[in-house]
Structure formats: structure tokens, C-alpha cells
Design an enzyme around this catalytic site. Structure first.
Site, PDB file in Angstrom:
ATOM      1  N   HIS A  79       0.822  -1.203   0.000  1.00  0.00           N
ATOM      2  CA  HIS A  79       0.000   0.000   0.000  1.00  0.00           C
ATOM      3  C   HIS A  79       0.866   1.267   0.000  1.00  0.00           C
ATOM      4  CE1 HIS A  79      -3.902  -2.080   1.590  1.00  0.00           C
ATOM      5  NE2 HIS A  79      -3.537  -2.471   0.389  1.00  0.00           N
ATOM      6  N   GLU A  81       0.967   3.977   1.856  1.00  0.00           N
ATOM      7  CA  GLU A  81       1.555   4.430   3.120  1.00  0.00           C
ATOM      8  C   GLU A  81       2.779   3.592   3.479  1.00  0.00           C
ATOM      9  OE1 GLU A  81      -1.471   3.312   2.439  1.00  0.00           O
ATOM     10  OE2 GLU A  81      -2.960   4.078   3.843  1.00  0.00           O
ATOM     11  N   CYS A 107      -5.913   1.555   5.580  1.00  0.00           N
ATOM     12  CA  CYS A 107      -6.433   0.267   6.033  1.00  0.00           C
ATOM     13  C   CYS A 107      -5.827  -0.039   7.410  1.00  0.00           C
ATOM     14  CB  CYS A 107      -6.094  -0.835   5.036  1.00  0.00           C
ATOM     15  SG  CYS A 107      -4.364  -1.351   5.045  1.00  0.00           S
ATOM     16  N   CYS A 110      -1.958  -0.646   7.457  1.00  0.00           N
ATOM     17  CA  CYS A 110      -1.165   0.576   7.310  1.00  0.00           C
ATOM     18  C   CYS A 110      -1.315   1.470   8.534  1.00  0.00           C
ATOM     19  CB  CYS A 110      -1.578   1.330   6.047  1.00  0.00           C
ATOM     20  SG  CYS A 110      -1.032   0.513   4.532  1.00  0.00           S
TER      21      CYS A 110
HETATM   22 ZN   LIG Z   1      -3.030  -0.153   3.679  1.00  0.00          ZN
END
Ligand SMILES: [Zn+2]
Length: 160
Positions: A79, A81, A107, A110
């Protein structure tokens, strides 16, 4: 002599525009997310977007959901981040209290990572998964650990 320009964009808008620019690099056909980490002195530490590990070519597996977990993108994509944190080549001490600008609310995985890295604030644009369990876990984790989060909006012009 003319006065200085006063209609400059805010720091929030500047860093979010950088995050948006990063998202434009994503090869994911469905969800493009960008992140920009800025320290407490308004310096950009790092940027990232959702993508595969650098050893996997973008063509190695289909960019879609698959019943076969070995070919499901979700099992490979890092992801935005996480990539922003991993792309940073300086000391994680610099990340203490930093602000992460992300185009989509983090999410739960993260969120945990950002908390543990010492991030102080999360600023986001989109929150399309707000009602999911994962987003609730993210909010609970951030709140419990004292990481603030807030949503901002940009003008349509800024979003291109
Ligand atoms: Zn994430």
C-alpha cells in the site's frame, strides 16, 4: 514594488497534491492511492503509491481479483503508506510526529504501521471504506494510540 503573493496554496493542499501526483504512478486499474510524509518543519520526507514489490514486474500477475490466491493482486501489492515509509532512506526518528497525507483513509495494516513508525497525524481525502470493519479498526487503533486524523477537501481544480 508589488507585494508578495497571498493566494498561495496551503501546506495541506501542497502535500495532498504531492500524494495525488504519486497516486498517478499506480498501475492498479481499480484503486490508485498516493501518500506523502511531511515532517513537523513542512519538509517532505517521502512519497509512495500502491504497487508490487520492486522484484515483481507489473506484468507478472493479473491486476484483478482472483480466486487463486497466488494470482490475486491483494496478496502482492504494497500500500501507498507502507511504500512511503519503506522508501524513506533517513532515520525513522525524523518520522516522529510527522503528518502522512494519503488519498484514501488507511487500512488497518497501514494504520498500525504508521502508528508504530511514530506518525502523529493522518490527513486523507477519500474515505470510501468508512463503514467497513477494517476502517473501524483503523480509527480505533489511531485514536487509542493518540494519532489524530482529519479529512480535507480540495477544489475540483486541484484534483485535475
Ligand atoms: Zn493499507
Amino acid at each position: 514594488m508589488p507585494g508578495k503573493r497571498s493566494d498561495v496554496i496551503s501546506w495541506d493542499e501542497f502535500f495532498m497534491r504531492v500524494a495525488i501526483a504519486a497516486s498517478l504512478r499506480s498501475k492498479d486499474p481499480k484503486t490508485q492511492v498516493g501518500a506523502c510524509i511531511a515532517d513537523t518543519n513542512h519538509r517532505i520526507l517521502s512519497v509512495g503509491y500502491n504497487g508490487t514489490p520492486s522484484g515483481i514486474t507489473d506484468d507478472a500477475f493479473p491486476w484483478e481479483d482472483s480466486d487463486d490466491p497466488l494470482f490475486d493482486k491483494h496478496n502482492y501489492v504494497i500500500h501507498a503508506e507502507a511504500n512511503a515509509l519503506l522508501n524513506y532512506r533517513g532515520s525513522l526518528k525524523d518520522v516522529q510526529g510527522a503528518t502522512v497525507y494519503v488519498t484514501l483513509f488507511p487500512c488497518q495494516e497501514c494504520a498500525k504501521m504508521l502508528i508504530q513508525a511514530g506518525v502523529g497525524e493522518v490527513v486523507y481525502l477519500d474515505d470510501k471504506y468508512h463503514d467497513t470493519l477494517g476502517a473501524q479498526v483503523s480509527r480505533t487503533a489511531l485514536e487509542t494510540c493518540g494519532v489524530t486524523y482529519r479529512r480535507i477537501e480540495l477544489s475540483d481544480d486541484a484534483l485535475g
